[in-house]
Design a protein around this motif. Sequence first.
Motif, PDB file in Angstrom:
ATOM      1  N   VAL A 208       0.812  -1.177   0.000  1.00 47.26           N
ATOM      2  CA  VAL A 208       0.021  -0.145   0.227  1.00 47.26           C
ATOM      3  C   VAL A 208       0.813   1.066  -0.108  1.00 47.26           C
ATOM      4  CG1 VAL A 208      -1.967   1.195   1.289  1.00 47.26           C
ATOM      5  CG2 VAL A 208      -1.712  -1.399   1.226  1.00 47.26           C
ATOM      6  N   PRO A 210       3.853   3.692  -2.785  1.00 50.63           N
ATOM      7  CA  PRO A 210       4.299   3.746  -3.949  1.00 50.63           C
ATOM      8  C   PRO A 210       5.305   2.461  -4.769  1.00 50.63           C
ATOM      9  CG  PRO A 210       4.596   5.768  -2.890  1.00 50.63           C
ATOM     10  CD  PRO A 210       4.424   4.764  -1.801  1.00 50.63           C
TER      11      PRO A 210
ATOM     12  N   MET B  62      -8.166  -0.699   0.225  1.00 49.64           N
ATOM     13  CA  MET B  62      -6.997  -0.243  -0.405  1.00 49.64           C
ATOM     14  C   MET B  62      -6.482  -1.253  -1.413  1.00 49.64           C
ATOM     15  SD  MET B  62      -5.076   0.063   3.414  1.00 49.64           S
ATOM     16  CE  MET B  62      -5.857  -1.341   3.970  1.00 49.64           C
ATOM     17  N   SER B  83      -3.710   2.219  -7.198  1.00 44.51           N
ATOM     18  CA  SER B  83      -2.068   2.560  -6.592  1.00 44.51           C
ATOM     19  C   SER B  83      -1.925   3.744  -7.169  1.00 44.51           C
ATOM     20  CB  SER B  83      -1.314   1.568  -7.786  1.00 44.51           C
ATOM     21  OG  SER B  83      -1.618   1.794  -8.899  1.00 44.51           O
ATOM     22  N   LEU B  84      -2.664   4.553  -7.753  1.00 41.03           N
ATOM     23  CA  LEU B  84      -2.436   6.129  -7.927  1.00 41.03           C
ATOM     24  C   LEU B  84      -2.586   6.682  -6.791  1.00 41.03           C
ATOM     25  CD1 LEU B  84      -4.180   6.838 -11.136  1.00 41.03           C
ATOM     26  CD2 LEU B  84      -1.861   6.592 -10.733  1.00 41.03           C
ATOM     27  N   TYR B  86      -1.913   5.431  -3.711  1.00 36.92           N
ATOM     28  CA  TYR B  86      -1.083   4.820  -2.366  1.00 36.92           C
ATOM     29  C   TYR B  86      -0.252   5.812  -1.983  1.00 36.92           C
ATOM     30  CZ  TYR B  86      -2.633   0.062  -3.299  1.00 36.92           C
ATOM     31  OH  TYR B  86      -3.101  -1.151  -3.681  1.00 36.92           O
ATOM     32  N   PRO B  87       0.325   6.652  -2.564  1.00 34.91           N
ATOM     33  CA  PRO B  87       1.268   7.837  -2.074  1.00 34.91           C
ATOM     34  C   PRO B  87       0.495   8.715  -0.980  1.00 34.91           C
ATOM     35  CG  PRO B  87       1.555   7.868  -4.253  1.00 34.91           C
ATOM     36  CD  PRO B  87       0.446   6.916  -4.072  1.00 34.91           C
ATOM     37  N   TYR B  91      -1.430   3.328   6.044  1.00 35.73           N
ATOM     38  CA  TYR B  91      -2.255   2.016   6.721  1.00 35.73           C
ATOM     39  C   TYR B  91      -1.303   1.417   7.863  1.00 35.73           C
ATOM     40  CZ  TYR B  91      -3.797  -2.646   6.431  1.00 35.73           C
ATOM     41  OH  TYR B  91      -4.360  -3.877   6.636  1.00 35.73           O
ATOM     42  N   TYR B 115       8.328   6.283   0.152  1.00 32.30           N
ATOM     43  CA  TYR B 115       7.700   7.538  -0.369  1.00 32.30           C
ATOM     44  C   TYR B 115       8.896   8.645  -0.933  1.00 32.30           C
ATOM     45  CZ  TYR B 115       4.077   5.492   1.919  1.00 32.30           C
ATOM     46  OH  TYR B 115       2.782   4.451   2.360  1.00 32.30           O
TER      47      TYR B 115
END
Lengths: 367, 307
Positions: A208, A210, B62, B83-84, B86-87, B91, B115
């Motif tokens: 979860v 990038p 998620m 996934s766009l 996710y940044p 969680y 990140y």
Amino acid sequence: MVQIVDISQSLYRIWSVGLRVIRQTKRDRRTVVALIINPIILMLLIGYAFSGTFTGINLGIVELNMGPVQENVLNHLQASNIFSITYLASESEARKLISDETLNGVVVLGKDEIGLILDGTSPQVAGSIVTVVEAGMQAAAMQILSQSPAPAQLPTITQHYVYGYDLEVKDSVGPALLGVTIFFFTSLNTTIGFLRERLQGTLEKVMVSPLNRMELVSGYILAYLVLSIAQSVITFVILVVGFKVPIGGNLLAVLVIVVLLSAGSLSFGAVLSNFVTTEFQVMQLNPVVTFPQTILSGAWVPIQSIPDWLRPLSYIFPLTYASDALKLTLLKGASLTDILYPDIFALLIFFVVTFFVATFMIKKEIA
Amino acid sequence: MSAELMQEPTKDKFAVVGRNISKSFDKLHVLQDLSVHIPRGVTYCLLGPNGSGKTTLMRMIMGLVKLDSGEIYVLDEPLDRISLVYPRLGYMPQQRPLYPDLTVQENLEFYAGLYGIRGQERARKIAEVLQIVDLSQTQNRVTGMLSGGMYQRISLACTLINNPDLLLLDEPTVGIDPVTKQSFWGYFRELAKNGKTVIITTHIMEEAERCDMVGFMRNGIMLAESSPDELKKFAGLKKRLQMKVEDPEHEMAKLVAEGLEVSRVGDQLVIEVTEAGKMRDILDTVMPVDFNVIEPTLEDAFLKLAI
Ligand SMILES: Nc1ncnc2c1ncn2[C@@H]1O[C@H](COP(=O)(O)OP(=O)(O)OP(=O)(O)O)[C@@H](O)[C@H]1O
Ligand SMILES: [Mg+2]
């Protein structure tokens, strides 16, 4: 769907994963010890000789001067079903055929001397040629002694290894064992590594973020390349300093083999992690998968001693190609182009296939 | 406003919208035709007994669990483009996702790295999240050696590292001491005030009561979604007047004669009351020695709805 991936960000994520895996390994004293001790123990174990029945040894025979003794030796060689015999005209031709690996050895039947020209990289094969020739000599000696008039002088047996040095079993098995060690260490550690990631919930959290699956596997590869190269260096030092194995290899070629093998073993380990739920199961599954491969790869015993019906298996195992490539580069000084096909090619296929299967399966394990 | 615009309810208003979600594992129906609406900038509590499907729903949001049917939008993206976002997610799984053999600092550095947070910014961010969980002094300790509650707090720190817009916290306060718990809740509310959305699962009523919204789940069904107060109304709960009286027998008869429903526990009488005026009348009639107004709790609602 097309996603634009910022390469530098992607590399940074891969680096983060790699650094983390190395830090974890460093923190785990036992793994560090295993990394250093494993090759040492394996090398020491090679001190003992291996026995086995050989078949399909390619033997050349040069008949220079045939007397009764020579005939007797020849009969013995022909009667033994482990050789496939080629008759050659000259000794120089014989040497050439050994160099390009067409033959495993040549027996030159001369008047005063029975010369054995042997491939130094396969000592067990060489040993079995010596055994049969000696048996033939002995039988001939018995016959001659029982004859009257007085027997002629027996020819002497001379052994000559083609590569300039007399290799012992451990010398030839050593390089191949480097492959086995890398394969074991890397696949076992990644299977457990990925399993732990799943059990401790970190995999889910990482998914979860990038970081994508390919970057995750790549990060592991990065870490294990560093570890495998370190392990190879340790093994080299042991081989060269400890056992005085003459290493005439092309180090660039060796590096390529080590890199491909550890990347493939790692992805293979990652695939295996999908079939286990506890570390205990890893310990049970790993030998099932790695032992046959180790035994049949030609690292412990030459491929020639493996029964025909099992031999096809040898040729599908990546370790077979790694062992072969490492022997060729380290002992015969083969260059990258010499081992490109089939060895490097096979290792590359192994890596690509396992990498994609591993990447694909990570997603699948999340219901 | 045009009709087309009306059909886009996820825009702006909601962080997460899920419609008609169903999921079975083998033959076990874990979620059944469930819908969920989580507005932006709130603390939203998924409340329900063990096994009611809270974690499953959260993981679905998620993209970690596939839906059998239904659809979910997260920060305006459908699940196949999850996934766009996710940044922007943070969680915290129910199982705390830390590498026990690494130090606290190394764990935080790893998650920051995912990140793309590096250098000065990383150092600043790590100091900040450690401050929030009040564990700045543990920075160089090996994570596996921390106490259970500290482990948990570091796990929350890792979740905050990317400054997420949407936090999904699976039972974040289990095993946390009361003082720290208090400060966590303060922080969650502060996040919501700053426009972040915080989704929290729990089966603890007092916690749910602190949230702006509660999604009440049972057996994979969303029973109700509303503020805690509305939920109590939904359950049909009223205030209760509890009175200690000298002659319960006599007083009870008096009230029953007036047509009220009275229950008696020892020398205490309990009456459900709807209006404040009515309460004064009763007190005048009974003249109790002592009395108490009991507000309905979410627990009452829970017990009433869950049965
Ligand atoms: N991967 C899975 N395979 C099979 N069953 C599953 C799986 N994940 C969840 N379940 C089942 O789904 C149901 C709901 O589980 P879930 O973890 O969502 O509950 P929960 O509300 O989070 O409970 P708790 O309060 O105990 O955390 C349980 O019966 C659980 O056993
Ligand atoms: Mg749960």
